[in-house]
Structure formats: structure tokens, C-alpha cells
Design a protein around this motif. Structure first.
Motif, PDB file in Angstrom:
ATOM      1  N   VAL A  14       0.825  -1.211   0.000  1.00 41.84           N
ATOM      2  CA  VAL A  14       0.000   0.000   0.000  1.00 41.84           C
ATOM      3  C   VAL A  14       0.856   1.256   0.000  1.00 41.84           C
ATOM      4  CG1 VAL A  14      -1.797   1.269   1.247  1.00 41.84           C
ATOM      5  CG2 VAL A  14      -1.840  -1.225   1.225  1.00 41.84           C
ATOM      6  N   PHE A  15       1.906   1.263   0.805  1.00 43.49           N
ATOM      7  CA  PHE A  15       2.771   2.435   0.955  1.00 43.49           C
ATOM      8  C   PHE A  15       4.240   2.047   0.716  1.00 43.49           C
ATOM      9  CE2 PHE A  15      -0.819   3.244   3.921  1.00 43.49           C
ATOM     10  CZ  PHE A  15      -1.323   4.410   3.351  1.00 43.49           C
ATOM     11  N   PRO A  16       4.631   1.740  -0.523  1.00 39.42           N
ATOM     12  CA  PRO A  16       6.006   1.302  -0.778  1.00 39.42           C
ATOM     13  C   PRO A  16       7.062   2.362  -0.438  1.00 39.42           C
ATOM     14  CG  PRO A  16       4.841   1.641  -2.843  1.00 39.42           C
ATOM     15  CD  PRO A  16       3.826   1.763  -1.745  1.00 39.42           C
ATOM     16  N   HIS A  17       6.663   3.628  -0.385  1.00 39.37           N
ATOM     17  CA  HIS A  17       7.584   4.712  -0.049  1.00 39.37           C
ATOM     18  C   HIS A  17       7.422   5.161   1.402  1.00 39.37           C
ATOM     19  CE1 HIS A  17       8.834   5.269  -4.242  1.00 39.37           C
ATOM     20  NE2 HIS A  17       7.580   5.008  -4.534  1.00 39.37           N
ATOM     21  N   GLY A  18       6.564   4.478   2.135  1.00 37.53           N
ATOM     22  CA  GLY A  18       6.289   4.852   3.520  1.00 37.53           C
ATOM     23  C   GLY A  18       5.153   5.862   3.613  1.00 37.53           C
ATOM     24  N   CYS A  19       4.790   6.214   4.854  1.00 37.30           N
ATOM     25  CA  CYS A  19       3.771   7.236   5.063  1.00 37.30           C
ATOM     26  C   CYS A  19       3.993   7.918   6.408  1.00 37.30           C
ATOM     27  CB  CYS A  19       2.357   6.661   4.952  1.00 37.30           C
ATOM     28  SG  CYS A  19       1.868   5.539   6.264  1.00 37.30           S
ATOM     29  N   TYR A  20       3.335   9.055   6.586  1.00 30.82           N
ATOM     30  CA  TYR A  20       3.515   9.897   7.762  1.00 30.82           C
ATOM     31  C   TYR A  20       2.160  10.315   8.317  1.00 30.82           C
ATOM     32  CZ  TYR A  20       8.188  10.190   5.873  1.00 30.82           C
ATOM     33  OH  TYR A  20       9.431   9.864   5.385  1.00 30.82           O
ATOM     34  N   ILE A  21       2.053  10.339   9.633  1.00 32.12           N
ATOM     35  CA  ILE A  21       0.818  10.786  10.276  1.00 32.12           C
ATOM     36  C   ILE A  21       0.683  12.296  10.085  1.00 32.12           C
ATOM     37  CG2 ILE A  21      -0.352  11.103  12.495  1.00 32.12           C
ATOM     38  CD1 ILE A  21       0.952   8.507  13.422  1.00 32.12           C
ATOM     39  N   VAL A  22      -0.491  12.748   9.640  1.00 34.69           N
ATOM     40  CA  VAL A  22      -0.740  14.176   9.451  1.00 34.69           C
ATOM     41  C   VAL A  22      -2.015  14.624  10.165  1.00 34.69           C
ATOM     42  CG1 VAL A  22       0.555  14.404   7.308  1.00 34.69           C
ATOM     43  CG2 VAL A  22      -1.856  13.783   7.209  1.00 34.69           C
ATOM     44  N   GLY A  23      -2.550  13.783  11.023  1.00 33.70           N
ATOM     45  CA  GLY A  23      -3.755  14.136  11.767  1.00 33.70           C
ATOM     46  C   GLY A  23      -3.796  13.387  13.085  1.00 33.70           C
ATOM     47  N   GLU A  24      -4.834  13.645  13.844  1.00 35.20           N
ATOM     48  CA  GLU A  24      -5.024  12.983  15.134  1.00 35.20           C
ATOM     49  C   GLU A  24      -5.707  11.634  14.943  1.00 35.20           C
ATOM     50  OE1 GLU A  24      -3.928  14.355  18.037  1.00 35.20           O
ATOM     51  OE2 GLU A  24      -3.108  15.963  16.781  1.00 35.20           O
ATOM     52  N   VAL A  25      -5.490  10.739  15.890  1.00 39.82           N
ATOM     53  CA  VAL A  25      -6.234   9.481  15.905  1.00 39.82           C
ATOM     54  C   VAL A  25      -7.609   9.805  16.483  1.00 39.82           C
ATOM     55  CG1 VAL A  25      -6.370   7.149  16.829  1.00 39.82           C
ATOM     56  CG2 VAL A  25      -4.147   8.112  16.220  1.00 39.82           C
ATOM     57  N   GLN A  53      -9.633   6.232  13.260  1.00 42.68           N
ATOM     58  CA  GLN A  53      -8.989   6.556  11.990  1.00 42.68           C
ATOM     59  C   GLN A  53      -7.929   7.620  12.195  1.00 42.68           C
ATOM     60  OE1 GLN A  53     -11.853   7.788   9.086  1.00 42.68           O
ATOM     61  NE2 GLN A  53     -11.942   9.873   9.827  1.00 42.68           N
ATOM     62  N   VAL A  54      -6.947   7.582  11.305  1.00 43.56           N
ATOM     63  CA  VAL A  54      -5.867   8.559  11.322  1.00 43.56           C
ATOM     64  C   VAL A  54      -5.555   8.925   9.873  1.00 43.56           C
ATOM     65  CG1 VAL A  54      -4.047   6.785  11.361  1.00 43.56           C
ATOM     66  CG2 VAL A  54      -3.573   9.088  12.248  1.00 43.56           C
ATOM     67  N   ALA A  55      -5.343  10.219   9.640  1.00 41.77           N
ATOM     68  CA  ALA A  55      -4.959  10.685   8.310  1.00 41.77           C
ATOM     69  C   ALA A  55      -3.457  10.524   8.159  1.00 41.77           C
ATOM     70  CB  ALA A  55      -5.354  12.140   8.111  1.00 41.77           C
ATOM     71  N   VAL A  56      -3.047   9.961   7.024  1.00 44.59           N
ATOM     72  CA  VAL A  56      -1.630   9.803   6.725  1.00 44.59           C
ATOM     73  C   VAL A  56      -1.336  10.364   5.338  1.00 44.59           C
ATOM     74  CG1 VAL A  56      -1.352   7.782   8.208  1.00 44.59           C
ATOM     75  CG2 VAL A  56      -1.870   7.453   5.798  1.00 44.59           C
ATOM     76  N   MET A  57      -0.086  10.781   5.171  1.00 45.75           N
ATOM     77  CA  MET A  57       0.372  11.272   3.878  1.00 45.75           C
ATOM     78  C   MET A  57       1.268  10.209   3.264  1.00 45.75           C
ATOM     79  SD  MET A  57       2.460  14.745   2.843  1.00 45.75           S
ATOM     80  CE  MET A  57       3.778  14.390   3.977  1.00 45.75           C
ATOM     81  N   ALA A  65      -0.848  16.039  -5.415  1.00 50.19           N
ATOM     82  CA  ALA A  65      -1.105  16.535  -4.058  1.00 50.19           C
ATOM     83  C   ALA A  65      -2.451  16.057  -3.520  1.00 50.19           C
ATOM     84  CB  ALA A  65      -1.035  18.056  -4.034  1.00 50.19           C
ATOM     85  N   THR A  66      -3.465  15.993  -4.385  1.00 46.87           N
ATOM     86  CA  THR A  66      -4.800  15.578  -3.945  1.00 46.87           C
ATOM     87  C   THR A  66      -4.886  14.091  -3.647  1.00 46.87           C
ATOM     88  OG1 THR A  66      -5.489  15.319  -6.245  1.00 46.87           O
ATOM     89  CG2 THR A  66      -5.975  17.434  -5.184  1.00 46.87           C
ATOM     90  N   GLN A  67      -3.901  13.307  -4.084  1.00 46.81           N
ATOM     91  CA  GLN A  67      -3.901  11.866  -3.859  1.00 46.81           C
ATOM     92  C   GLN A  67      -3.035  11.456  -2.670  1.00 46.81           C
ATOM     93  OE1 GLN A  67      -2.320  11.017  -7.791  1.00 46.81           O
ATOM     94  NE2 GLN A  67      -4.253  10.041  -8.366  1.00 46.81           N
ATOM     95  N   LYS A  68      -2.307  12.387  -2.073  1.00 45.53           N
ATOM     96  CA  LYS A  68      -1.324  12.043  -1.042  1.00 45.53           C
ATOM     97  C   LYS A  68      -1.921  11.696   0.312  1.00 45.53           C
ATOM     98  CE  LYS A  68       3.035  13.883  -2.501  1.00 45.53           C
ATOM     99  NZ  LYS A  68       3.811  12.684  -2.315  1.00 45.53           N
ATOM    100  N   THR A  69      -3.014  12.329   0.708  1.00 47.57           N
ATOM    101  CA  THR A  69      -3.570  12.102   2.039  1.00 47.57           C
ATOM    102  C   THR A  69      -4.714  11.108   1.988  1.00 47.57           C
ATOM    103  OG1 THR A  69      -2.957  14.341   2.687  1.00 47.57           O
ATOM    104  CG2 THR A  69      -4.540  13.221   4.082  1.00 47.57           C
ATOM    105  N   VAL A  70      -4.646  10.114   2.889  1.00 47.54           N
ATOM    106  CA  VAL A  70      -5.657   9.070   2.942  1.00 47.54           C
ATOM    107  C   VAL A  70      -5.904   8.730   4.412  1.00 47.54           C
ATOM    108  CG1 VAL A  70      -3.956   7.223   2.707  1.00 47.54           C
ATOM    109  CG2 VAL A  70      -6.292   6.811   2.024  1.00 47.54           C
ATOM    110  N   ALA A  71      -7.105   8.280   4.720  1.00 47.09           N
ATOM    111  CA  ALA A  71      -7.421   7.848   6.083  1.00 47.09           C
ATOM    112  C   ALA A  71      -7.224   6.341   6.190  1.00 47.09           C
ATOM    113  CB  ALA A  71      -8.855   8.209   6.435  1.00 47.09           C
ATOM    114  N   VAL A  72      -6.608   5.922   7.276  1.00 40.08           N
ATOM    115  CA  VAL A  72      -6.470   4.500   7.581  1.00 40.08           C
ATOM    116  C   VAL A  72      -7.298   4.245   8.830  1.00 40.08           C
ATOM    117  CG1 VAL A  72      -4.916   2.628   8.220  1.00 40.08           C
ATOM    118  CG2 VAL A  72      -4.174   4.347   6.558  1.00 40.08           C
TER     119      VAL A  72
END
Length: 137
Positions: A14-25, A53-57, A65-72
Motif C-alpha cells: 500500500v505504501f512502498p515509499h512509507g507514510c507519515y501521520i498528518v492528523g489525530e487518531v 482513523q488517522v490521516a496519513v500522507m 497533491a490531492t492523492q497524497k492524504t488518505v485515512a487509515v
């Protein structure tokens, strides 16, 4: 058809380049069950566990840019705790265990989209190792 329900996937798929938290849980609200100021929180249909849920980049440099942020969404009886931030990093790197993907049609765009779920979140293995090395020095 043999595929029914969520499809098991690995974090690296899903995230071959990794991801970063950009929101609160945050705990996910069940909007159909919530009525008249009474908030009901969502539970997983299969396990009965609470849904967070948490938003990640996504760190994929080829995404728009519009595809970078997703909720897990994370299934857990208690609020998941994000990994600790790394020194001199503006975002917290994160990895997810026990991931699944469920395809659906986005009502706004009419396009195929994916709902991502996980059983747990943690610091990336390489980041955890470098944090331990920094603390030992």
C-alpha cells in the motif's frame, strides 16, 4: 467469485515509499446510528471492535497533491497510540500491521477507491532502530 470482503494487503504494497501521520487518531462516528445529539461510535461488523482513523500522507513522490492524504481505519478496543516523533522531523513516520483493502465506488467521482483498515500502527522498523541507536549514544 472467490473474493469476498476485505482483501489482505501488506503495508509495503500500500505504501512502498512509507507514510507519515498528518492528523489525530479519532474515533469514527456511526452517522446512521447517531441521533438528536447522541453520538454513537462505529464498531466493526465482523469483530465488534471500535473503529478509529488517522490521516496519513503517502510519501510516494509520483502522486498528485490531492492523492497524497488518505485515512487509515484501525480496529482496536482502545485508542491506538501513534509512534513517537523523530528528532528534527516535521511528520511522524508510521507503519500499519494487519492491513486490508476494500474496494468501493466513490460517490463524488464515480471512480474506484479503496478503504484501508489495519489492526495496529507502530513506528517503522528502521526508524525504531535509529531511535534506539540515538538514545544509546
Amino acid at each position: 467469485m472467490a473474493i469476498q470482503g476485505p482483501i489482505p494487503v501488506s503495508f509495503d504494497q500500500v505504501f512502498p515509499h512509507g507514510c507519515y501521520i498528518v492528523g489525530e487518531v479519532e474515533q469514527v462516528k456511526d452517522f446512521t446510528a447517531s441521533t438528536g445529539g447522541r453520538t454513537v461510535y462505529a464498531k466493526d461488523k465482523n469483530t465488534g471492535e471500535l473503529v478509529w482513523q488517522v490521516a496519513v500522507m503517502d510519501a510516494d513522490p509520483t502522486l498528485k497533491a490531492t492523492q497524497k492524504t488518505v485515512a487509515v481505519k484501525i480496529l482496536s478496543p482502545v485508542q491506538p497510540v501513534p509512534p513517537l516523533p523523530l528528532p528534527n522531523m516535521p511528520f511522524v513516520p508510521v507503519e500499519f500491521d494487519g492491513m486490508t483493502a476494500t474496494a468501493y465506488v466513490n460517490q463524488n467521482t464515480g471512480r474506484l477507491a479503496w478503504s484501508l483498515r489495519a489492526r495496529a500502527m507502530r513506528a517503522p522498523r528502521s526508524a525504531a532502530a535509529s531511535t534506539k541507536q540515538s538514545a544509546a549514544a
